[in-house]
Design an enzyme around this catalytic site. Structure first.
Site, PDB file in Angstrom:
ATOM      1  CG  ASP A  21     -17.795  -1.828  22.231  1.00  0.00           C
ATOM      2  OD1 ASP A  21     -17.934  -1.340  21.091  1.00  0.00           O
ATOM      3  OD2 ASP A  21     -18.756  -2.054  23.003  1.00  0.00           O
TER       4      ASP A  21
ATOM      5  CB  CYS B  40     -24.119   6.926  13.257  1.00  0.00           C
ATOM      6  SG  CYS B  40     -24.127   6.326  14.930  1.00  0.00           S
TER       7      CYS B  40
HETATM    8  N1  SAH Z   1     -16.920   0.695  14.979  1.00  0.00           N
HETATM    9  C1  SAH Z   1     -17.873  -0.390  14.896  1.00  0.00           C
HETATM   10  C2  SAH Z   1     -19.277   0.036  15.223  1.00  0.00           C
HETATM   11  C3  SAH Z   1     -19.410   0.736  16.550  1.00  0.00           C
HETATM   12  S1  SAH Z   1     -21.028   0.921  17.121  1.00  0.00           S
HETATM   13  C4  SAH Z   1     -17.801  -0.979  13.499  1.00  0.00           C
HETATM   14  O1  SAH Z   1     -17.285  -0.342  12.600  1.00  0.00           O
HETATM   15  O2  SAH Z   1     -18.269  -2.097  13.317  1.00  0.00           O
HETATM   16  C5  SAH Z   1     -20.800   1.682  18.666  1.00  0.00           C
HETATM   17  C6  SAH Z   1     -20.203   0.802  19.725  1.00  0.00           C
HETATM   18  O3  SAH Z   1     -19.965   1.605  20.865  1.00  0.00           O
HETATM   19  C7  SAH Z   1     -21.088  -0.343  20.212  1.00  0.00           C
HETATM   20  O4  SAH Z   1     -20.393  -1.556  20.061  1.00  0.00           O
HETATM   21  C8  SAH Z   1     -21.333  -0.059  21.706  1.00  0.00           C
HETATM   22  O5  SAH Z   1     -21.282  -1.237  22.498  1.00  0.00           O
HETATM   23  C9  SAH Z   1     -20.174   0.842  22.044  1.00  0.00           C
HETATM   24  N2  SAH Z   1     -20.345   1.825  23.120  1.00  0.00           N
HETATM   25  C10 SAH Z   1     -21.417   2.615  23.383  1.00  0.00           C
HETATM   26  N3  SAH Z   1     -21.141   3.469  24.390  1.00  0.00           N
HETATM   27  C11 SAH Z   1     -19.864   3.237  24.774  1.00  0.00           C
HETATM   28  C12 SAH Z   1     -18.989   3.797  25.750  1.00  0.00           C
HETATM   29  N4  SAH Z   1     -19.369   4.827  26.525  1.00  0.00           N
HETATM   30  N5  SAH Z   1     -17.749   3.294  25.860  1.00  0.00           N
HETATM   31  C13 SAH Z   1     -17.346   2.267  25.077  1.00  0.00           C
HETATM   32  N6  SAH Z   1     -18.119   1.717  24.137  1.00  0.00           N
HETATM   33  C14 SAH Z   1     -19.355   2.180  23.969  1.00  0.00           C
END
Ligand code: SAH
Length: 392
Positions: free
Chosen positions: A247, A335
């Site tokens: 993340d 999403c």
């Molecule tokens: N899978 C998680 C929800 C993910 S939400 C669950 O089930 O609870 C999307 C996540 O992607 C967020 O935490 C955000 O910080 C991260 N994110 C957004 N862009 C990103 C990138 N380019 N690389 C890594 N993480 C990213």
């Protein structure tokens, strides 16, 4: 009391009859309503259609409440929130954090209510995303206090969509007290949630059922990309040899590390990286995984960004399919409500072709059932979660 009257065009009336509760400003013929008013809706010939909420700012000028006349807003709110809660009780939710009200899909346009924990420590997080619901926040607060008996109610009114309604972005305690940290359970996993600062209202409650589903495919070496607090990673870890969680948010990575410790899990490696870069490097390093989850943020926030978003989804899925061992599973999500299920399906087909992988489609899922989809409103089916199996 005499209500303001909003006259809709024939096309607007037809839309309401087809079950879609939004009327755009271009389909409004006349209105004497003020921002956030409860209004009577009628056709150009003066035939009454029902009640609705007026916005003076949004392109969605009217949100329909139904054919019946609404006189007492408090009674209407109480009835509809009660119905929403009664439905949640039928779901036998395996966890103590859940969505109680999902806006239009619970006939409460503009209102989101998430529940964290059980009384006496229960915290309720509300979002009032339209002018009308924002006006009603004190009434909503009363009704939620009565029906859910929380310790405190937080109005997490910082989503950007409020700007479209001319509303400011604010986070405030609407009643009681709201601690900085709340402990909740999802399945077997204990989380500590910061409802003031966490993403969404603190957790991605819409993935609860997909987290549980993923356990059935978990084995070997696993990758959870876009992991946030480890909704997938912490579930996969008990079944897998090792889990790598990625993340770009430092607080999210810190929370996975803390969550792993709290839950007695020692086989998660959480890294603060950009997933796009990391997948590329893993491919060059010829890394391989038996189980991969992709759960990125919404790439297509509006219609204008659909093409770029599709390219982004294709890129990460293509790389994930290359990293996947034959016989392994890819659980892949979008999403973005602007990317329909059919579009997502097509993107995955092209990713598989370019990865030269033979892939079967094992399952097609949506958001958790406490985030219901309204049948006639495609916008409410925002989360797609496909399970793919790489055959070769
Ligand atoms: N899978 C998680 C929800 C993910 S939400 C669950 O089930 O609870 C999307 C996540 O992607 C967020 O935490 C955000 O910080 C991260 N994110 C957004 N862009 C990103 C990138 N380019 N690389 C890594 N993480 C990213």
């Amino acid at each position: 009391m005499a209500r303001a009257v909003v006259v809709v065009s024939a096309r607007g009336a037809e839309r309401l009859r087809s079950g879609h509760p939004w009327v755009y400003r271009s389909d409004i013929r006349s209105s004497d309503a003020e921002s956030g008013d409860l209004v009577q809706v009628s056709t150009e010939r003066g035939r009454p259609l029902g009640s609705g909420y007026w916005s003076s700012a949004s392109q969605i000028a009217l949100r329909f409440l139904g054919g019946e006349a609404v006189d007492d807003e408090r009674a209407m709110l109480r009835d509809r929130v009660s119905a929403a809660l009664a439905f949640r009780e039928t779901l036998a939710i395996d966890g103590t954090a859940w969505r109680a009200v999902n806006a239009e899909a619970d006939r409460l346009p503009g209102l989101i209510v998430d529940v964290y924990g059980a009384p006496p420590d229960r915290i309720v997080v509300v979002q009032t995303l339209t002018q009308s619901m924002d006006r009603l926040l004190p009434v909503v607060t009363d009704v939620l206090n009565e029906l859910l008996e929380p310790q405190g109610i937080l109005a997490r009114n910082d989503p950007k969509v409020r700007r479209l309604e001319g509303l400011s972005e604010v986070v405030l305690v609407a009643s009681g007290t709201v601690p900085d940290e709340i402990s909740v359970r999802e399945g077997p996993v204990e989380y500590v949630v910061d409802v003031r600062r966490g993403q969404k209202t603190g957790l991605f409650l819409d993935q609860r059922e997909n987290h549980a589903m993923a356990v059935g495919f978990a084995r070997g070496r696993a990758l959870d990309a876009f992991s946030y607090h480890g909704g997938f990673a912490l579930r996969l870890a008990r079944r897998c040899d090792q889990v790598t969680a990625l993340d770009s948010s430092a607080p999210a990575v810190a929370e996975i590390v803390a969550g792993a410790r709290r839950n007695g899990i020692a086989n998660i490696d959480a890294r603060e990286v950009n997933v796009f870069d990391e997948l590329r490097e893993m491919e060059i390093a010829r890394q391989r995984f038996e189980t991969i989850v992709l759960d990125p943020p919404a790439f297509a926030k509006n219609k204008a960004s659909i093409e770029r978003a599709a390219a982004g989804y294709k890129e990460i899925n293509l790389r994930a399919l290359k990293l996947l061992e034959p016989g392994g599973h890819l659980i892949t999500c979008s999403c973005s409500y602007n990317i329909t299920e059919d579009m997502f399906h097509a993107i995955l087909e092209h990713a598989a072709i370019d990865a030269r992988a033979t892939v079967s489609l094992v399952d097609k899922r949506a958001q958790a059932r406490d985030h219901p989809v309204l049948l006639n409103v495609p916008e409410t089916h925002y989360l797609k979660c496909f399970v793919l199996r790489k055959l070769a």
